[in-house]
Design an enzyme around this catalytic site. Structure first.
Site, PDB file in Angstrom:
ATOM      1  N   LYS A 175       0.842  -1.195   0.000  1.00  0.00           N
ATOM      2  CA  LYS A 175       0.000   0.000   0.000  1.00  0.00           C
ATOM      3  C   LYS A 175       0.881   1.251   0.000  1.00  0.00           C
ATOM      4  O   LYS A 175       1.771   1.374   0.853  1.00  0.00           O
ATOM      5  CB  LYS A 175      -0.819   0.003   1.300  1.00  0.00           C
ATOM      6  CG  LYS A 175      -2.317  -0.075   1.119  1.00  0.00           C
ATOM      7  CD  LYS A 175      -2.944  -0.313   2.472  1.00  0.00           C
ATOM      8  CE  LYS A 175      -4.196   0.477   2.660  1.00  0.00           C
ATOM      9  NZ  LYS A 175      -4.782   0.258   3.990  1.00  0.00           N
TER      10      LYS A 175
HETATM   11  O1  G3P Z   1      -8.822   0.986   4.934  1.00  0.00           O
HETATM   12  C1  G3P Z   1      -8.708   2.303   5.394  1.00  0.00           C
HETATM   13  C2  G3P Z   1      -9.238   2.381   6.760  1.00  0.00           C
HETATM   14  O2  G3P Z   1      -8.395   1.715   7.636  1.00  0.00           O
HETATM   15  C3  G3P Z   1      -9.545   3.724   7.253  1.00  0.00           C
HETATM   16  O3  G3P Z   1     -10.649   3.566   8.056  1.00  0.00           O
HETATM   17  O4  G3P Z   1     -12.211   4.060   9.850  1.00  0.00           O
HETATM   18  O5  G3P Z   1      -9.807   4.796  10.022  1.00  0.00           O
HETATM   19  O6  G3P Z   1     -11.370   5.907   8.420  1.00  0.00           O
HETATM   20  P1  G3P Z   1     -11.024   4.639   9.151  1.00  0.00           P
END
Ligand code: G3P
Length: 223
Positions: A83
């Site tokens: 990534k």
């Molecule tokens: O895959 C991306 C993710 O980890 C971000 O999620 O909930 O931290 O916005 P969040």
């Protein structure tokens, strides 16, 4: 539509895998840090449970560092996807990794132009962050719809990975948009099972089965 878990937690991954619906995993430095274990050991164990793509995020801002890290991550397991962020260095890193046959997921995508850059550079996955856009007062799912439509128009092979999903409606809307992948926290995957009519219906079926069994037993006892 592929379902990925957005976690580095082994119990969650094992449980979702046991349901037979887990197509892959996405991790990031925040999720790995939560588990408190050495990065490589954690990723190797995840990759031993899940056969599908497992995204592992680089932790440097410069292209050379991303390429160096990505080459190392790719030795950890055959299903590792590296990534990188959608920055000029990220795209240079992507190019260096693609030249070596290493698949790349371009992350921290918040707009269609960013997704187009990633697709043109040959990303395997592009990850628009739906929940974080919603948090900032934007319509996160509209960005996913726009990306899916543009990728269809231009026949890009890059897969749209809807990320930062916070609830089942995000998964539903992602499916309607035609996203190739939904990556979600374990809690959201569990919520996908839920419907009150399933609970009521199951309770009734089980009660009826128990009643019939009791009746048959009583009948057998009488003869
Ligand atoms: O895959 C991306 C993710 O980890 C971000 O999620 O909930 O931290 O916005 P969040």
């Amino acid at each position: 539509m592929w379902f990925f878990l957005d976690t580095a937690n082994l119990d969650e991954i094992r449980t979702a895998h046991s349901w037979g619906i887990l197509d892959g995993v996405t991790t990031n430095p925040t999720l790995v840090a939560k588990e408190g274990r050495e990065h490589r050991a954690q990723i190797e164990e995840i990759c031993s449970i899940v056969q599908g793509p497992v995204s592992v995020e680089t932790t440097t801002a410069d292209a050379e560092g991303m390429i160096r890290e990505g080459i190392e991550f790719a030795t950890w397991a055959p299903n590792v996807v590296v990534k990188v962020p959608i920055t000029p260095d990220g795209l240079r890193g992507l190019r260096g990794l693609r030249e070596r046959g290493i698949p790349v997921n371009v992350t921290l995508v918040f707009s269609l132009p960013q997704a187009l850059l990633a697709a043109k550079a040959g990303a395997t996955f592009v990850s628009p962050f739906v929940g974080r856009l919603d948090d900032a007062g934007n319509d996160g799912m509209q960005v996913v719809r726009d990306i899916c439509a543009a990728f269809r128009t231009y026949r890009f092979e890059t897969k749209v990975l809807a990320a930062s999903l916070r609830h089942p409606i995000h998964v539903v809307e992602g499916a309607r948009a035609g996203a190739d992948v939904a990556t979600m926290p374990f809690k959201v995957m569990e919520q996908l099972f839920k419907h009150p009519l399933t609970d009521v219906g199951l309770e009734r079926f089980l009660a009826d089965a128990r009643r019939l069994q009791a009746e048959l037993q009583a009948r057998r006892a009488r003869v």
